[in-house]
Design a protein around this motif. Sequence first.
Motif, PDB file in Angstrom:
ATOM      1  N   GLY A 146       0.803  -5.456 -13.659  1.00 23.18           N
ATOM      2  CA  GLY A 146      -0.355  -5.193 -14.515  1.00 23.18           C
ATOM      3  C   GLY A 146      -1.445  -4.494 -13.725  1.00 23.18           C
ATOM      4  N   THR A 147      -2.680  -5.016 -13.799  1.00 21.87           N
ATOM      5  CA  THR A 147      -3.771  -4.392 -13.042  1.00 21.87           C
ATOM      6  C   THR A 147      -3.626  -4.631 -11.539  1.00 21.87           C
ATOM      7  OG1 THR A 147      -5.088  -6.330 -13.502  1.00 21.87           O
ATOM      8  CG2 THR A 147      -5.494  -4.393 -14.881  1.00 21.87           C
ATOM      9  N   GLY A 148      -2.612  -5.365 -11.133  1.00 26.42           N
ATOM     10  CA  GLY A 148      -2.290  -5.529  -9.706  1.00 26.42           C
ATOM     11  C   GLY A 148      -1.955  -4.202  -9.048  1.00 26.42           C
ATOM     12  N   ILE A 149      -1.718  -3.170  -9.841  1.00 25.50           N
ATOM     13  CA  ILE A 149      -1.493  -1.830  -9.291  1.00 25.50           C
ATOM     14  C   ILE A 149      -2.798  -1.281  -8.687  1.00 25.50           C
ATOM     15  CG2 ILE A 149      -1.934  -0.713 -11.525  1.00 25.50           C
ATOM     16  CD1 ILE A 149       0.577   0.615  -9.054  1.00 25.50           C
ATOM     17  N   ALA A 150      -3.958  -1.757  -9.179  1.00 27.63           N
ATOM     18  CA  ALA A 150      -5.254  -1.155  -8.801  1.00 27.63           C
ATOM     19  C   ALA A 150      -5.463  -1.070  -7.286  1.00 27.63           C
ATOM     20  CB  ALA A 150      -6.399  -1.901  -9.471  1.00 27.63           C
ATOM     21  N   PRO A 151      -5.354  -2.187  -6.551  1.00 24.85           N
ATOM     22  CA  PRO A 151      -5.632  -2.054  -5.116  1.00 24.85           C
ATOM     23  C   PRO A 151      -4.616  -1.158  -4.406  1.00 24.85           C
ATOM     24  CG  PRO A 151      -4.794  -4.258  -5.618  1.00 24.85           C
ATOM     25  CD  PRO A 151      -5.082  -3.574  -6.928  1.00 24.85           C
ATOM     26  N   PHE A 152      -3.373  -1.102  -4.917  1.00 24.91           N
ATOM     27  CA  PHE A 152      -2.351  -0.296  -4.236  1.00 24.91           C
ATOM     28  C   PHE A 152      -2.543   1.195  -4.477  1.00 24.91           C
ATOM     29  CE2 PHE A 152       0.294  -4.315  -4.694  1.00 24.91           C
ATOM     30  CZ  PHE A 152      -0.097  -4.753  -3.451  1.00 24.91           C
ATOM     31  N   ARG A 153      -3.065   1.537  -5.652  1.00 25.47           N
ATOM     32  CA  ARG A 153      -3.314   2.949  -5.945  1.00 25.47           C
ATOM     33  C   ARG A 153      -4.274   3.500  -4.880  1.00 25.47           C
ATOM     34  NH1 ARG A 153      -5.511   5.167 -11.752  1.00 25.47           N
ATOM     35  NH2 ARG A 153      -7.551   4.932 -10.814  1.00 25.47           N
ATOM     36  N   ALA A 154      -5.342   2.754  -4.601  1.00 27.03           N
ATOM     37  CA  ALA A 154      -6.309   3.195  -3.602  1.00 27.03           C
ATOM     38  C   ALA A 154      -5.723   3.101  -2.191  1.00 27.03           C
ATOM     39  CB  ALA A 154      -7.569   2.330  -3.707  1.00 27.03           C
ATOM     40  N   PHE A 155      -4.976   2.047  -1.947  1.00 18.16           N
ATOM     41  CA  PHE A 155      -4.403   1.785  -0.616  1.00 18.16           C
ATOM     42  C   PHE A 155      -3.439   2.905  -0.192  1.00 18.16           C
ATOM     43  CE2 PHE A 155      -1.324  -0.560   2.065  1.00 18.16           C
ATOM     44  CZ  PHE A 155      -2.181  -1.199   2.939  1.00 18.16           C
ATOM     45  N   ILE A 156      -2.556   3.320  -1.130  1.00 15.79           N
ATOM     46  CA  ILE A 156      -1.553   4.350  -0.817  1.00 15.79           C
ATOM     47  C   ILE A 156      -2.242   5.696  -0.568  1.00 15.79           C
ATOM     48  CG2 ILE A 156       0.408   5.654  -1.763  1.00 15.79           C
ATOM     49  CD1 ILE A 156       1.100   2.989  -3.308  1.00 15.79           C
ATOM     50  N   LYS A 157      -3.220   6.019  -1.403  1.00 15.46           N
ATOM     51  CA  LYS A 157      -3.958   7.267  -1.182  1.00 15.46           C
ATOM     52  C   LYS A 157      -4.627   7.244   0.187  1.00 15.46           C
ATOM     53  CE  LYS A 157      -5.290   8.666  -5.809  1.00 15.46           C
ATOM     54  NZ  LYS A 157      -6.435   8.978  -6.665  1.00 15.46           N
ATOM     55  N   HIS A 158      -5.194   6.094   0.516  1.00 16.76           N
ATOM     56  CA  HIS A 158      -5.890   5.971   1.799  1.00 16.76           C
ATOM     57  C   HIS A 158      -4.923   6.233   2.961  1.00 16.76           C
ATOM     58  CE1 HIS A 158      -8.502   4.455   4.894  1.00 16.76           C
ATOM     59  NE2 HIS A 158      -7.634   3.523   5.220  1.00 16.76           N
ATOM     60  N   ILE A 159      -3.714   5.684   2.871  1.00  9.87           N
ATOM     61  CA  ILE A 159      -2.745   5.863   3.963  1.00  9.87           C
ATOM     62  C   ILE A 159      -2.376   7.337   4.115  1.00  9.87           C
ATOM     63  CG2 ILE A 159      -0.337   5.438   4.636  1.00  9.87           C
ATOM     64  CD1 ILE A 159      -0.665   2.590   3.723  1.00  9.87           C
ATOM     65  N   TYR A 160      -2.066   8.007   2.989  1.00 11.65           N
ATOM     66  CA  TYR A 160      -1.593   9.390   3.111  1.00 11.65           C
ATOM     67  C   TYR A 160      -2.728  10.404   3.293  1.00 11.65           C
ATOM     68  CZ  TYR A 160       3.084   7.744   2.173  1.00 11.65           C
ATOM     69  OH  TYR A 160       4.285   7.100   2.285  1.00 11.65           O
ATOM     70  N   LYS A 161      -3.915  10.080   2.825  1.00 11.37           N
ATOM     71  CA  LYS A 161      -5.010  11.054   2.929  1.00 11.37           C
ATOM     72  C   LYS A 161      -5.840  10.838   4.199  1.00 11.37           C
ATOM     73  CE  LYS A 161      -8.507  13.346   0.214  1.00 11.37           C
ATOM     74  NZ  LYS A 161      -9.908  12.981   0.300  1.00 11.37           N
ATOM     75  N   ASN A 162      -6.113   9.557   4.514  1.00 14.28           N
ATOM     76  CA  ASN A 162      -7.025   9.294   5.633  1.00 14.28           C
ATOM     77  C   ASN A 162      -6.311   8.859   6.914  1.00 14.28           C
ATOM     78  OD1 ASN A 162      -9.020   9.789   3.751  1.00 14.28           O
ATOM     79  ND2 ASN A 162      -9.269   7.635   3.247  1.00 14.28           N
ATOM     80  N   VAL A 163      -5.319   7.966   6.777  1.00 11.27           N
ATOM     81  CA  VAL A 163      -4.637   7.477   7.987  1.00 11.27           C
ATOM     82  C   VAL A 163      -3.700   8.582   8.483  1.00 11.27           C
ATOM     83  CG1 VAL A 163      -3.152   5.676   8.954  1.00 11.27           C
ATOM     84  CG2 VAL A 163      -4.795   5.093   7.160  1.00 11.27           C
ATOM     85  N   LYS A 164      -2.951   9.176   7.563  1.00 15.09           N
ATOM     86  CA  LYS A 164      -2.063  10.334   7.826  1.00 15.09           C
ATOM     87  C   LYS A 164      -0.867  10.017   8.729  1.00 15.09           C
ATOM     88  CE  LYS A 164      -5.429  13.946   7.078  1.00 15.09           C
ATOM     89  NZ  LYS A 164      -6.660  14.312   7.702  1.00 15.09           N
ATOM     90  N   ASP A 165       0.151  10.891   8.658  1.00 16.01           N
ATOM     91  CA  ASP A 165       1.355  10.824   9.497  1.00 16.01           C
ATOM     92  C   ASP A 165       2.047   9.458   9.456  1.00 16.01           C
ATOM     93  OD1 ASP A 165       0.820  13.437  10.276  1.00 16.01           O
ATOM     94  OD2 ASP A 165      -0.477  12.726  11.926  1.00 16.01           O
ATOM     95  N   TRP A 166       2.115   8.868   8.255  1.00 16.19           N
ATOM     96  CA  TRP A 166       2.775   7.559   8.152  1.00 16.19           C
ATOM     97  C   TRP A 166       4.281   7.757   8.305  1.00 16.19           C
ATOM     98  CZ3 TRP A 166       0.300   3.234   8.606  1.00 16.19           C
ATOM     99  CH2 TRP A 166       1.014   2.049   8.433  1.00 16.19           C
ATOM    100  N   GLU A 167       4.906   6.966   9.172  1.00 13.30           N
ATOM    101  CA  GLU A 167       6.343   7.151   9.431  1.00 13.30           C
ATOM    102  C   GLU A 167       7.208   6.076   8.787  1.00 13.30           C
ATOM    103  OE1 GLU A 167       7.229   7.816  13.598  1.00 13.30           O
ATOM    104  OE2 GLU A 167       5.271   8.784  13.817  1.00 13.30           O
TER     105      GLU A 167
END
Length: 285
Positions: A146-167
């Motif tokens: 359900g709305t449990g997707i909310a924190p992950f939507r932001a979390f995944i974007k953060h990893i690929y946009k800000n943390v970068k180079d996730w292996e």
Amino acid sequence: MAHLSDFDIEKRYKAVVKNTSRLTPPDTEEVREIVLEVKDPEFECEVDQSFGVLTKATGDFGNELHHRLYSVADLPKRIKGNPQLTMLVKRCSYVDDFSGEKYPGVASNYLCDRKKGDEITLTGPFALPFKVPEDKTANLILIGMGTGIAPFRAFIKHIYKNVKDWEGKIRLFYGARSGLELLYLNDKDGDLTNYYDEATFEAFHALSPRPHWADPIALDKALEGQTTELKELLGSSNTHIYVAGYETIHNKLNKAFSNILGSEEKWRLRKAELIAGRKWAEIIY
Ligand SMILES: Cc1cc2nc3c(=O)[nH]c(=O)nc-3n(C[C@H](O)[C@H](O)[C@H](O)COP(=O)(O)OP(=O)(O)OC[C@H]3O[C@@H](n4cnc5c(N)ncnc54)[C@H](O)[C@@H]3O)c2cc1C
């Protein structure tokens, strides 16, 4: 997890509703995406934090104020110096066991009824247990219902946009009734697909077996459908599992992971290892 009454609500911030839109079709559960502008540049709320919403209480339990937590559902932005937050809110109601009467949830109905330009009161920010592992080769199994997707939507974007180079591998399992898939897909200002790296990211969507019916979501089936890979990931000491959603998710996960690993005992031991190694984190409403 801390009790809600332990959270500091003395420091309060005013926020204005910049936009509110219903993400789900009219004949399904109402989930809204609400964009807020916080009228205080000092307020910093990151993707691994939640914030509180304060409303007037009904008075039934002797409290004057009603305080509920919400996750940051997108990368926080700044507009002319003021923070802009996105939240996803499901309009909740519950049926009293004794009277059979239906009561609207206080904060979720208040939020879903707000119009563009309305002012609301925020608290926080407060820490969420979902941390980005320091090791970029770590695997992440993210499970949101359900709305449990909310924190992950932001979390995944953060990893690929800000943390970068996730292996490591990131596997998102999200369960929603009909229409709620929009929580994930119809992310207008920046679809997740603009951010993730296809080599490491994959998402699996679990739907209710009969759309428009209040059936439980077949999250267990979605997980069991990926048995080979999940077994491999669970065999690695570098795998984290993060879970967000309603209480009923526990039973579904225990059942699915026991089937995946071959027995309840094997899952009990593996889960205990994940918890001891701080590789299991959950937000259960
Ligand atoms: C860290 C965290 C993050 C969260 N993120 C989100 C998010 O991103 N989006 C989201 O939609 N939700 C989120 N939630 C859930 C949210 O905080 C609220 O719990 C939810 O919106 C319901 O709040 P409410 O005030 O509408 O309902 P409430 O008025 O609190 O009612 C909810 C429940 O309280 C009980 N209850 C209350 N009053 C009575 C009564 N008189 N008699 C019997 N039972 C009663 C019932 O069991 C009912 O189901 C999050 C929760 C946490 C802890």
